[in-house]
Design a protein around this motif. Structure first.
Motif, mmCIF file in Angstrom:
data_model
loop_
_atom_site.group_PDB
_atom_site.id
_atom_site.type_symbol
_atom_site.label_atom_id
_atom_site.label_comp_id
_atom_site.label_asym_id
_atom_site.label_seq_id
_atom_site.Cartn_x
_atom_site.Cartn_y
_atom_site.Cartn_z
ATOM 1 N N THR A 40 0.851 -1.185 0.000
ATOM 2 C CA THR A 40 0.000 0.000 0.000
ATOM 3 C C THR A 40 0.888 1.236 0.000
ATOM 4 O O THR A 40 1.701 1.416 0.908
ATOM 5 N N PRO A 41 0.728 2.090 -1.003
ATOM 6 C CA PRO A 41 1.559 3.297 -1.029
ATOM 7 C C PRO A 41 1.157 4.267 0.080
ATOM 8 O O PRO A 41 -0.017 4.361 0.453
ATOM 9 N N GLY A 42 2.143 4.968 0.607
ATOM 10 C CA GLY A 42 1.881 5.964 1.634
ATOM 11 C C GLY A 42 0.906 7.028 1.171
ATOM 12 O O GLY A 42 0.164 7.595 1.967
ATOM 13 N N THR A 43 0.892 7.280 -0.126
ATOM 14 C CA THR A 43 -0.022 8.292 -0.661
ATOM 15 C C THR A 43 -1.478 7.873 -0.471
ATOM 16 O O THR A 43 -2.337 8.728 -0.261
ATOM 17 N N GLU A 44 -1.757 6.574 -0.511
ATOM 18 C CA GLU A 44 -3.124 6.103 -0.303
ATOM 19 C C GLU A 44 -3.555 6.324 1.144
ATOM 20 O O GLU A 44 -4.670 6.779 1.414
ATOM 21 N N ILE A 45 -2.677 6.027 2.088
ATOM 22 C CA ILE A 45 -2.978 6.239 3.501
ATOM 23 C C ILE A 45 -3.108 7.740 3.776
ATOM 24 O O ILE A 45 -3.993 8.173 4.523
ATOM 25 N N LEU A 46 -2.247 8.545 3.167
ATOM 26 C CA LEU A 46 -2.334 9.992 3.327
ATOM 27 C C LEU A 46 -3.683 10.498 2.819
ATOM 28 O O LEU A 46 -4.330 11.329 3.465
ATOM 29 N N LYS A 47 -4.126 9.991 1.699
ATOM 30 C CA LYS A 47 -5.421 10.401 1.137
ATOM 31 C C LYS A 47 -6.557 10.056 2.108
ATOM 32 O O LYS A 47 -7.420 10.893 2.381
ATOM 33 N N LEU A 48 -6.557 8.843 2.641
ATOM 34 C CA LEU A 48 -7.599 8.436 3.589
ATOM 35 C C LEU A 48 -7.576 9.316 4.839
ATOM 36 O O LEU A 48 -8.620 9.730 5.352
ATOM 37 N N THR A 49 -6.391 9.617 5.319
ATOM 38 C CA THR A 49 -6.244 10.412 6.528
ATOM 39 C C THR A 49 -6.647 11.862 6.288
ATOM 40 O O THR A 49 -7.296 12.488 7.122
ATOM 41 N N TYR A 50 -6.289 12.386 5.132
ATOM 42 C CA TYR A 50 -6.685 13.760 4.805
ATOM 43 C C TYR A 50 -8.202 13.864 4.720
ATOM 44 O O TYR A 50 -8.788 14.857 5.145
ATOM 45 N N GLN A 51 -8.846 12.844 4.181
ATOM 46 C CA GLN A 51 -10.313 12.835 4.114
ATOM 47 C C GLN A 51 -10.918 12.933 5.512
ATOM 48 O O GLN A 51 -11.930 13.594 5.711
ATOM 49 N N LEU A 52 -10.287 12.277 6.489
ATOM 50 C CA LEU A 52 -10.760 12.383 7.867
ATOM 51 C C LEU A 52 -10.626 13.819 8.366
ATOM 52 O O LEU A 52 -11.541 14.341 9.000
ATOM 53 N N MET A 53 -9.514 14.457 8.080
ATOM 54 C CA MET A 53 -9.314 15.828 8.538
ATOM 55 C C MET A 53 -10.336 16.777 7.908
ATOM 56 O O MET A 53 -10.772 17.738 8.540
ATOM 57 N N GLU A 54 -10.733 16.489 6.694
ATOM 58 C CA GLU A 54 -11.724 17.313 6.012
ATOM 59 C C GLU A 54 -13.144 17.047 6.511
ATOM 60 O O GLU A 54 -13.994 17.915 6.439
ATOM 61 N N ASN A 55 -13.389 15.843 7.012
ATOM 62 C CA ASN A 55 -14.716 15.472 7.480
ATOM 63 C C ASN A 55 -14.585 14.682 8.783
ATOM 64 O O ASN A 55 -14.744 13.462 8.792
ATOM 65 N N PRO A 56 -14.304 15.366 9.889
ATOM 66 C CA PRO A 56 -14.024 14.700 11.169
ATOM 67 C C PRO A 56 -15.148 13.805 11.683
ATOM 68 O O PRO A 56 -14.895 12.863 12.422
ATOM 69 N N SER A 57 -16.382 14.072 11.281
ATOM 70 C CA SER A 57 -17.495 13.244 11.760
ATOM 71 C C SER A 57 -17.415 11.818 11.223
ATOM 72 O O SER A 57 -18.108 10.928 11.712
ATOM 73 N N GLN A 58 -16.546 11.591 10.262
ATOM 74 C CA GLN A 58 -16.381 10.257 9.678
ATOM 75 C C GLN A 58 -15.402 9.387 10.467
ATOM 76 O O GLN A 58 -15.051 8.290 10.039
ATOM 77 N N LEU A 59 -14.971 9.855 11.635
ATOM 78 C CA LEU A 59 -13.987 9.138 12.435
ATOM 79 C C LEU A 59 -14.327 7.658 12.650
ATOM 80 O O LEU A 59 -13.464 6.805 12.445
ATOM 81 N N PRO A 60 -15.560 7.298 13.020
ATOM 82 C CA PRO A 60 -15.848 5.865 13.222
ATOM 83 C C PRO A 60 -15.650 5.036 11.947
ATOM 84 O O PRO A 60 -15.126 3.925 12.009
ATOM 85 N N TYR A 61 -16.032 5.580 10.812
ATOM 86 C CA TYR A 61 -15.861 4.866 9.542
ATOM 87 C C TYR A 61 -14.388 4.802 9.151
ATOM 88 O O TYR A 61 -13.915 3.796 8.637
ATOM 89 N N TRP A 62 -13.664 5.893 9.406
ATOM 90 C CA TRP A 62 -12.238 5.945 9.086
ATOM 91 C C TRP A 62 -11.473 4.894 9.883
ATOM 92 O O TRP A 62 -10.622 4.204 9.329
ATOM 93 N N THR A 63 -11.761 4.790 11.187
ATOM 94 C CA THR A 63 -11.037 3.814 12.001
ATOM 95 C C THR A 63 -11.270 2.399 11.471
ATOM 96 O O THR A 63 -10.342 1.596 11.413
ATOM 97 N N GLN A 64 -12.498 2.106 11.072
ATOM 98 C CA GLN A 64 -12.785 0.778 10.520
ATOM 99 C C GLN A 64 -12.054 0.556 9.197
ATOM 100 O O GLN A 64 -11.523 -0.530 8.948
ATOM 101 N N ASP A 65 -12.037 1.577 8.351
ATOM 102 C CA ASP A 65 -11.319 1.465 7.069
ATOM 103 C C ASP A 65 -9.830 1.217 7.294
ATOM 104 O O ASP A 65 -9.227 0.371 6.635
ATOM 105 N N ILE A 66 -9.244 1.959 8.213
ATOM 106 C CA ILE A 66 -7.812 1.827 8.478
ATOM 107 C C ILE A 66 -7.506 0.461 9.086
ATOM 108 O O ILE A 66 -6.553 -0.217 8.688
#
Length: 105
Positions: A40-66
Protein backbone atom coordinates in the motif's frame (compact mmCIF):
# COMPACT_ATOMS: atom_id res chain seq x y z
CA UNK A 1 9.71 7.60 0.36
CA UNK A 2 12.95 9.16 1.52
CA UNK A 3 12.80 10.69 4.98
CA UNK A 4 15.58 13.05 5.96
CA UNK A 5 16.89 13.65 9.47
CA UNK A 6 15.27 17.07 9.86
CA UNK A 7 11.83 15.70 8.93
CA UNK A 8 12.27 12.89 11.44
CA UNK A 9 13.50 15.27 14.18
CA UNK A 10 10.58 17.63 13.51
CA UNK A 11 8.06 14.82 13.82
CA UNK A 12 9.72 13.41 16.93
CA UNK A 13 9.60 16.84 18.59
CA UNK A 14 5.92 17.14 17.68
CA UNK A 15 5.16 13.73 19.22
CA UNK A 16 7.09 14.54 22.40
CA UNK A 17 5.06 17.73 22.87
CA UNK A 18 1.71 15.90 22.90
CA UNK A 19 0.14 15.30 26.33
CA UNK A 20 -0.17 11.50 26.81
CA UNK A 21 -3.86 11.51 27.80
CA UNK A 22 -5.03 13.84 25.04
CA UNK A 23 -7.35 12.84 22.22
CA UNK A 24 -4.49 13.55 19.84
CA UNK A 25 -2.27 11.06 21.68
CA UNK A 26 -5.06 8.47 21.61
CA UNK A 27 -5.56 8.92 17.87
CA UNK A 28 -1.82 8.68 17.20
CA UNK A 29 -1.60 5.55 19.38
CA UNK A 30 -4.36 4.04 17.27
CA UNK A 31 -2.40 4.92 14.13
CA UNK A 32 0.71 3.24 15.52
CA UNK A 33 -1.27 0.09 16.36
CA UNK A 34 -2.62 -0.33 12.85
CA UNK A 35 -0.89 -2.08 9.99
CA UNK A 36 -1.34 -1.70 6.26
CA UNK A 37 -0.65 -4.03 3.41
CA UNK A 38 3.00 -4.09 2.47
CA UNK A 39 2.36 -2.80 -1.03
CA UNK A 40 0.00 0.00 0.00
CA UNK A 41 1.56 3.30 -1.03
CA UNK A 42 1.88 5.96 1.63
CA UNK A 43 -0.02 8.29 -0.66
CA UNK A 44 -3.12 6.10 -0.30
CA UNK A 45 -2.98 6.24 3.50
CA UNK A 46 -2.33 9.99 3.33
CA UNK A 47 -5.42 10.40 1.14
CA UNK A 48 -7.60 8.44 3.59
CA UNK A 49 -6.24 10.41 6.53
CA UNK A 50 -6.68 13.76 4.80
CA UNK A 51 -10.31 12.84 4.11
CA UNK A 52 -10.76 12.38 7.87
CA UNK A 53 -9.31 15.83 8.54
CA UNK A 54 -11.72 17.31 6.01
CA UNK A 55 -14.72 15.47 7.48
CA UNK A 56 -14.02 14.70 11.17
CA UNK A 57 -17.49 13.24 11.76
CA UNK A 58 -16.38 10.26 9.68
CA UNK A 59 -13.99 9.14 12.44
CA UNK A 60 -15.85 5.86 13.22
CA UNK A 61 -15.86 4.87 9.54
CA UNK A 62 -12.24 5.94 9.09
CA UNK A 63 -11.04 3.81 12.00
CA UNK A 64 -12.79 0.78 10.52
CA UNK A 65 -11.32 1.46 7.07
CA UNK A 66 -7.81 1.83 8.48
CA UNK A 67 -8.09 -1.26 10.69
CA UNK A 68 -9.46 -3.36 7.86
CA UNK A 69 -7.06 -2.09 5.24
CA UNK A 70 -4.76 -5.06 5.69
CA UNK A 71 -7.74 -7.48 5.89
CA UNK A 72 -6.72 -8.38 9.45
CA UNK A 73 -8.33 -6.92 12.58
CA UNK A 74 -5.69 -7.37 15.29
CA UNK A 75 -6.17 -7.25 19.06
CA UNK A 76 -3.78 -4.29 19.37
CA UNK A 77 -5.92 -2.29 16.96
CA UNK A 78 -9.12 -3.01 18.89
CA UNK A 79 -7.42 -2.09 22.18
CA UNK A 80 -6.14 1.21 20.78
CA UNK A 81 -9.59 1.98 19.38
CA UNK A 82 -11.21 1.22 22.75
CA UNK A 83 -8.75 3.54 24.52
CA UNK A 84 -9.93 6.37 22.27
CA UNK A 85 -13.28 6.08 24.11
CA UNK A 86 -15.19 7.80 21.31
CA UNK A 87 -18.73 8.58 22.37
CA UNK A 88 -19.28 11.44 19.92
CA UNK A 89 -16.99 11.61 16.88
CA UNK A 90 -17.57 15.33 16.28
CA UNK A 91 -16.80 16.17 19.89
CA UNK A 92 -13.71 13.93 19.94
CA UNK A 93 -12.32 15.60 16.83
CA UNK A 94 -13.26 19.13 18.03
CA UNK A 95 -11.27 18.51 21.22
CA UNK A 96 -8.41 17.12 19.11
CA UNK A 97 -8.40 20.22 16.92
CA UNK A 98 -8.26 22.44 20.02
CA UNK A 99 -5.39 20.36 21.38
CA UNK A 100 -3.51 20.95 18.14
CA UNK A 101 -4.08 24.70 18.42
CA UNK A 102 -2.89 24.68 22.04
CA UNK A 103 0.38 22.85 21.32
CA UNK A 104 3.50 24.91 21.96
CA UNK A 105 5.39 23.49 19.03
Amino acid sequence: MKIDKFFLAQNMAFLISIPPESNLAKLLSFCLATKVREKTPGTEILKLTYQLMENPSQLPYWTQDIMGHDLDYRTEEWEALAKMDIKDAKEFMAILEQELKDLNF
